[in-house]
Design an enzyme around this catalytic site. Structure first.
Site, PDB file in Angstrom:
ATOM      1  N   ASN A   7      -0.210   9.785   0.724  1.00  7.01           N
ATOM      2  CA  ASN A   7       0.429   8.629   0.009  1.00  7.01           C
ATOM      3  C   ASN A   7      -0.949   7.385   0.279  1.00  7.01           C
ATOM      4  O   ASN A   7      -0.850   6.663   1.152  1.00  7.01           O
ATOM      5  CB  ASN A   7       1.974   8.101   1.003  1.00  7.01           C
ATOM      6  CG  ASN A   7       2.389   7.008   0.248  1.00  7.01           C
ATOM      7  OD1 ASN A   7       1.723   6.227  -0.497  1.00  7.01           O
ATOM      8  ND2 ASN A   7       3.596   7.193   0.623  1.00  7.01           N
ATOM      9  N   HIS A 186       8.780   2.818  -7.767  1.00  7.18           N
ATOM     10  CA  HIS A 186       9.489   3.209  -6.508  1.00  7.18           C
ATOM     11  C   HIS A 186      10.628   4.456  -7.038  1.00  7.18           C
ATOM     12  O   HIS A 186      11.542   4.694  -6.408  1.00  7.18           O
ATOM     13  CB  HIS A 186      10.460   2.311  -6.254  1.00  7.18           C
ATOM     14  CG  HIS A 186       9.841   1.231  -5.579  1.00  7.18           C
ATOM     15  ND1 HIS A 186      10.144  -0.387  -5.623  1.00  7.18           N
ATOM     16  CD2 HIS A 186       8.809   1.000  -4.775  1.00  7.18           C
ATOM     17  CE1 HIS A 186       9.459  -1.007  -4.811  1.00  7.18           C
ATOM     18  NE2 HIS A 186       8.448  -0.377  -4.352  1.00  7.18           N
ATOM     19  N   ARG A 247       4.867 -11.327  -4.643  1.00  3.73           N
ATOM     20  CA  ARG A 247       4.893 -11.440  -5.884  1.00  3.73           C
ATOM     21  C   ARG A 247       6.083 -12.287  -6.338  1.00  3.73           C
ATOM     22  O   ARG A 247       7.020 -12.098  -6.087  1.00  3.73           O
ATOM     23  CB  ARG A 247       5.036  -9.900  -6.376  1.00  3.73           C
ATOM     24  CG  ARG A 247       3.743  -9.037  -6.312  1.00  3.73           C
ATOM     25  CD  ARG A 247       4.375  -7.477  -6.468  1.00  3.73           C
ATOM     26  NE  ARG A 247       3.979  -6.596  -5.398  1.00  3.73           N
ATOM     27  CZ  ARG A 247       4.585  -5.295  -5.331  1.00  3.73           C
ATOM     28  NH1 ARG A 247       4.950  -4.946  -6.551  1.00  3.73           N
ATOM     29  NH2 ARG A 247       4.248  -4.761  -4.404  1.00  3.73           N
ATOM     30  N   ARG A 291      11.215 -11.771   8.044  1.00  4.17           N
ATOM     31  CA  ARG A 291      11.466 -11.764   9.431  1.00  4.17           C
ATOM     32  C   ARG A 291      11.012 -13.522   9.792  1.00  4.17           C
ATOM     33  O   ARG A 291      11.826 -14.074  10.356  1.00  4.17           O
ATOM     34  CB  ARG A 291      10.920 -11.021  10.529  1.00  4.17           C
ATOM     35  CG  ARG A 291      11.791  -9.599  10.439  1.00  4.17           C
ATOM     36  CD  ARG A 291      11.050  -8.589  10.979  1.00  4.17           C
ATOM     37  NE  ARG A 291       9.826  -8.158  10.383  1.00  4.17           N
ATOM     38  CZ  ARG A 291       9.185  -7.037  10.329  1.00  4.17           C
ATOM     39  NH1 ARG A 291       9.463  -6.312  10.972  1.00  4.17           N
ATOM     40  NH2 ARG A 291       7.992  -6.840   9.560  1.00  4.17           N
ATOM     41  N   GLU A 390      10.600   8.674   1.443  1.00  7.99           N
ATOM     42  CA  GLU A 390       9.691   8.929   0.210  1.00  7.99           C
ATOM     43  C   GLU A 390       8.786  10.174   0.656  1.00  7.99           C
ATOM     44  O   GLU A 390       8.549  11.001  -0.268  1.00  7.99           O
ATOM     45  CB  GLU A 390       8.425   7.738  -0.143  1.00  7.99           C
ATOM     46  CG  GLU A 390       9.451   6.749  -0.703  1.00  7.99           C
ATOM     47  CD  GLU A 390       8.793   5.569  -1.090  1.00  7.99           C
ATOM     48  OE1 GLU A 390       8.436   4.927  -0.110  1.00  7.99           O
ATOM     49  OE2 GLU A 390       8.359   5.179  -2.339  1.00  7.99           O
TER      50      GLU A 390
HETATM   51  P1  ADP Z   1       6.524  -1.720   1.808  1.00  5.00           P
HETATM   52  O1  ADP Z   1       7.040  -2.334   0.449  1.00  5.00           O
HETATM   53  O2  ADP Z   1       5.100  -2.282   2.122  1.00  5.00           O
HETATM   54  O3  ADP Z   1       6.670  -0.366   1.906  1.00  5.00           O
HETATM   55  P2  ADP Z   1       8.440  -1.989   3.621  1.00  5.00           P
HETATM   56  O4  ADP Z   1       9.626  -1.133   2.918  1.00  5.00           O
HETATM   57  O5  ADP Z   1       8.076  -1.249   4.892  1.00  5.00           O
HETATM   58  O6  ADP Z   1       7.371  -2.689   2.654  1.00  5.00           O
HETATM   59  O7  ADP Z   1       8.980  -3.432   4.223  1.00  5.00           O
HETATM   60  C1  ADP Z   1       8.383  -4.298   4.771  1.00  5.00           C
HETATM   61  C2  ADP Z   1       9.320  -5.560   4.848  1.00  5.00           C
HETATM   62  O8  ADP Z   1      10.521  -5.286   5.560  1.00  5.00           O
HETATM   63  C3  ADP Z   1       8.624  -6.557   5.844  1.00  5.00           C
HETATM   64  O9  ADP Z   1       7.586  -7.367   5.161  1.00  5.00           O
HETATM   65  C4  ADP Z   1       9.616  -7.485   6.484  1.00  5.00           C
HETATM   66  O10 ADP Z   1       9.639  -8.547   5.418  1.00  5.00           O
HETATM   67  C5  ADP Z   1      10.805  -6.639   5.976  1.00  5.00           C
HETATM   68  N1  ADP Z   1      11.576  -6.555   7.225  1.00  5.00           N
HETATM   69  C6  ADP Z   1      11.612  -5.399   8.209  1.00  5.00           C
HETATM   70  N2  ADP Z   1      12.306  -5.464   9.054  1.00  5.00           N
HETATM   71  C7  ADP Z   1      13.187  -6.505   9.010  1.00  5.00           C
HETATM   72  C8  ADP Z   1      14.192  -7.304   9.458  1.00  5.00           C
HETATM   73  N3  ADP Z   1      14.677  -6.764  10.738  1.00  5.00           N
HETATM   74  N4  ADP Z   1      14.753  -8.247   9.007  1.00  5.00           N
HETATM   75  C9  ADP Z   1      14.155  -8.624   7.928  1.00  5.00           C
HETATM   76  N5  ADP Z   1      13.195  -8.483   7.217  1.00  5.00           N
HETATM   77  C10 ADP Z   1      12.684  -7.147   7.760  1.00  5.00           C
END
Ligand code: ADP
Length: 402
Positions: A7, A186, A247, A291, A390
């Site tokens: 990936n 996605h 974005r 967060r 995924e």
């Molecule tokens: P990507 O699109 O890079 O694969 P992910 O699906 O791993 O991203 O999501 C990452 C995002 O998830 C982080 O930037 C964060 O904003 C959000 N995130 C992760 N844990 C939490 C949480 N407990 N509360 C709010 N947002 C969260």
């Protein structure tokens, strides 16, 4: 059967190895026997390789930032050292690649041939940071494992069913014919979540109207009718639709014309502004990570509050769009980093649809349960939190291909 999944991200390379029975696919995603990731954002001009296997986690500093040699070193940890799980790489039966852009050419997982590679290459202008990385991965495997079949699982494949009225833009039709249309992204995650939702709800997929919300740093919603994608919020590129971490999502395209004409912006600057400096990060002026935004909001930061309120407003607006395409809704699915972990986002989004009889159970929602229904028993719409898988979905496609 040993299936390796690759990936590739713009500045990362993830990989994992599944060891699956040849005769029966497990119903629940098993743990990979080996997982690795190269991150090229931590050190200048160098990659950091993290490998997990045999209950050991190892960090290795790579000599340079070359993806091909990085992948070769990463795969070497499969057959040597403390993370060794294979005697030789030739034990790998199949390699599955996540490929971001397959255009409208591929609606299924596809065996990689010279023709498929040529298509991935031709689509580089539409996925400039991803498709070249996928090709490098494919070619590295070719050089290491000459006869191992490689399968491409396209992010766009699930969305090839979107009808023209939702897929085409209202621009001169000659540009549509040249490929300027909605592709959607996605797809592997949306498809996996729809299938999982059908299992959790114990109802056949071909009887369900679902909206799957893949909300991570990148985010998109998909309207799924009878298991088929009929609309999605990302478009020609992964920039359209929801407000995301960095974005902008959808904005008036005339803003770009204004920035070019009046502020002297060029294409690269606009690309950076909209893909890297906008969204939660741009509005909050502090972070793309939800967060940090939530934390700052609690501390009374007005800019963070504005960013969050816009994020929710736009989420609801896009959800309304998907709802209109579906003409009804049986299940709303939240997945990915934000979707799986942020109770407040789920609560605020769902609040906007209470008039449809959608009711969240506040206690279940607060516990961020995975693969569960978090709506009340009398809710007219089921709300599910599903952990997206995924890599597993890619391995499954490979297994089914064999
Ligand atoms: P990507 O699109 O890079 O694969 P992910 O699906 O791993 O991203 O999501 C990452 C995002 O998830 C982080 O930037 C964060 O904003 C959000 N995130 C992760 N844990 C939490 C949480 N407990 N509360 C709010 N947002 C969260």
């Amino acid at each position: 059967m040993k299936i390796l999944v690759l990936n590739a991200g713009s500045s990362s390379q993830k990989s994992c190895l599944y060891d699956l029975p040849a005769d029966n696919l497990p119903t629940n995603p098993p743990e990979p026997i080996w997982e690795a990731m190269i991150d090229w954002t931590v050190l200048a001009e160098k990659g950091v390789l993290t490998v997990k296997a045999n209950a050991i986690k190892q960090k290795i500093e790579l000599a340079n930032s070359d993806r091909r040699s990085g992948i070769a070193q990463m795969l070497n940890t499969l057959q040597t050292g403390e993370t060794q799980v294979l005697n030789s790489l030739i034990e790998i039966d199949m390699v599955g690649h996540r490929v971001v852009h397959g255009g409208t050419n591929y609606s299924q997982a596809t065996l990689i041939t010279d023709e498929v590679k040529a298509t991935i290459k031709k689509l580089i202008p539409l996925a400039p940071s991803h498709n070249p990385a996928h090709l490098e991965g494919i070619e590295t495997i070719e050089s290491l494992l000459t006869n191992t079949p490689q399968i491409a699982v396209f992010d766009t494949a699930f969305h090839t069913t979107i009808p023209p009225e939702a897929a085409f833009y209202p621009i001169p039709y000659k540009w549509t014919k040249k490929g300027i249309r909605r592709y959607g992204f996605h797809g592997t995650s949306h498809k996996y979540c729809a299938q999982k939702a059908s299992k959790l709800l114990n109802q056949p997929l071909d009887s369900l109207k679902l909206i799957t919300c893949h909300i991570g740093n990148g985010a998109s919603l998909t309207a799924i009718k009878n298991g088929i994608s009929i609309d999605t919020t990302m478009g020609f590129t992964p920039l359209e639709g929801l407000m995301m971490g960095e974005r902008s999502g959808s904005i008036d395209p005339a803003i770009l014309i204004y920035l070019i004409r009046e502020q002297g912006f060029n294409a690269d600057q606009l690309n950076h502004l909209l893909n890297k400096e906008s969204g939660l990060k741009g509005v909050s002026q502090m972070s793309a990570d939800l967060r940090s935004i939530l934390q700052a909001m609690q501390e009374g930061n007005e800019q963070a509050k504005l960013a969050f309120e816009m994020y929710i407003h736009r989420f609801r607006a896009c959800l309304g769009q998907m709802l209109a395409s579906l003409g009804g809704l049986d299940g709303l699915v939240f997945t990915a980093g934000v979707g799986e972990n942020s109770a407040i986002v789920r609560e605020k989004v769902c609040e906007g649809f209470a008039f449809l009889g959608l009711k969240l159970d506040p206690q279940k929602n607060a516990q961020s349960p995975i693969n569960q229904d978090i709506s009340t028993t009398d809710s007219l719409i089921r709300v599910l939190v599903i952990h997206t898988e995924e890599d597993w979905a890619i391995a499954e496609e490979c297994w089914n291909f064999k």
